[in-house]
Design a protein around this motif. Structure first.
Motif, mmCIF file in Angstrom:
data_model
loop_
_atom_site.group_PDB
_atom_site.id
_atom_site.type_symbol
_atom_site.label_atom_id
_atom_site.label_comp_id
_atom_site.label_asym_id
_atom_site.label_seq_id
_atom_site.Cartn_x
_atom_site.Cartn_y
_atom_site.Cartn_z
ATOM 1 N N ALA A 1 4.361 36.070 86.621
ATOM 2 C CA ALA A 1 3.683 35.178 87.253
ATOM 3 C C ALA A 1 4.390 33.893 86.533
ATOM 4 C CB ALA A 1 2.416 34.931 86.628
ATOM 5 N N VAL B 1 3.595 32.668 96.097
ATOM 6 C CA VAL B 1 2.566 33.870 95.420
ATOM 7 C C VAL B 1 2.166 34.640 96.345
ATOM 8 C CG1 VAL B 1 0.158 33.967 94.085
ATOM 9 C CG2 VAL B 1 1.545 31.086 93.681
ATOM 10 N N TYR C 1 -1.114 34.197 88.036
ATOM 11 C CA TYR C 1 -0.462 32.483 89.145
ATOM 12 C C TYR C 1 -1.079 32.245 88.114
ATOM 13 C CZ TYR C 1 1.666 28.831 90.922
ATOM 14 O OH TYR C 1 2.606 28.238 91.448
ATOM 15 N N GLY D 1 -0.125 27.839 86.808
ATOM 16 C CA GLY D 1 0.450 27.982 88.173
ATOM 17 C C GLY D 1 -0.857 27.151 89.164
#
Length: 320
Positions: free
Chosen positions: A134, A232, A255, A260
């Motif tokens: 991630a 993702v 993530y 993210g």
């Protein structure tokens, strides 16, 4: 020691091309097939140095007629991506040479530096590797190229989805309806487009998985500009098929935990997740075969189909 049989397996024109890009006094003394890929043959070449010792390079060659048709575009894009990434801190190979149109080699080929580490496809240690994956994807999405790569391309359509045998037809019909809708609006970023465990190298020391680290990200044939959720979603799908549906669902959370920024609305995130899950339905047999060759003998086509069905069902049952 020279491994003549393995070196001889490299096609003559390609070997001559490689030799022209070596340093003075160097020569190819060994070659080893690297398994796990689908689109191209990949070999690690051992290079004997003039003053003694060796170094390694990696040769990717597109030989399958279907993939040869795409190779020129892919290799141009990969060469551009490797050049871009050389100054970013993303651990990608360095470009040595590229022959996209097979002007010098028997088939389109790319020569690059070798990165330490190996792909890790087994279940053991995944809980430790997941946050590393991630964080690495967040770093890739943070790359800001001066010139954007081309916009992403999504090839799967409602008509190309292959519903697995025994799947709930109503659930899959609803999932297919999701991708009939227009794609949600998005703020684009730099994408790998095939970020998943098979394209990430790890170093796992004798102390165990807890001390694992990423040493490289490979296969940059399709860098694109598009929604972060697309990368993702792809990694999530692969994790679901390789390790079980729960891990696919977990990666999206990891993530975000790594910093993210996915789409704000759950319905938008699900669109990309469902789209990539359905795309996988067209490649189950190829993917399962590649994983079995890489050591996951239990991953029969049927097992992977069942995991895909369970993953898509879980996505459709999730809130939003």
């Amino acid at each position: 020691m020279t491994n003549r049989d393995e070196v001889a397996a490299v096609r003559p024109s390609t070997l001559a091309w490689v030799n022209r890009h070596l340093e003075a006094g160097e020569r190819v003394v060994g070659a080893e097939v690297l398994h796990g890929g689908i689109t191209a043959e990949t070999r690690r070449l051992t290079i004997g140095r003039r003053g003694g010792g060796t170094r390694d390079l990696v040769l990717r060659t597109f030989v399958d007629p279907y993939y040869v048709g795409h190779a020129e575009d892919w290799l141009h894009r990969e060469a551009d991506a490797l050049t871009l990434l050389s100054g970013t801190g993303v651990p990608a190979p360095g470009l040595v040479a590229v022959d996209p149109a097979a002007a010098h080699c028997e088939y389109p080929s790319l020569l690059m530096t070798h990165l330490e580490g190996r792909t890790v496809l087994e279940d053991e240690g995944l809980e430790t590797r997941l946050p590393l994956l991630a964080r690495q994807l967040v770093a890739i999405h943070a790359v800001r190229p001066v010139e954007r790569p081309r916009e992403y391309v999504a090839l799967t359509t409602a008509d190309t989805v292959v519903t697995p045998k025994g799947a709930d037809a109503a659930v899959w019909a609803a999932a297919i309806d999701v991708i009939r809708r227009p794609a949600p609006p998005y703020e684009g970023c730099f994408l790998h487009r095939d970020f998943q465990p098979g394209n990430v190298l790890f170093e796992v020391p004798p102390t165990g998985a807890a001390d694992a680290r990423i040493t490289g990200v490979v296969d940059w044939a399709q860098p694109s500009w598009g929604p972060a959720d697309l990368d993702v979603a792809h990694c999530s799908t692969v994790l679901a098929l390789l390790h079980g549906p729960a891990w696919g669902l977990r990666f999206a959370e990891a993530y975000e935990e790594a910093g993210g920024v996915p789409a704000a609305a759950a319905s938008e995130r699900r669109y990309w997740q469902v789209r990539d899950g359905l795309a996988a339905s067209e490649e189950v047999q190829q993917v399962a075969q590649a994983w079995r060759k890489a050591g996951r003998a239990e991953l029969t086509t049927r097992t992977v189909e069942e995991r895909l069905d369970a993953y898509v069902t879980a996505l459709m049952e999730a809130p939003g």
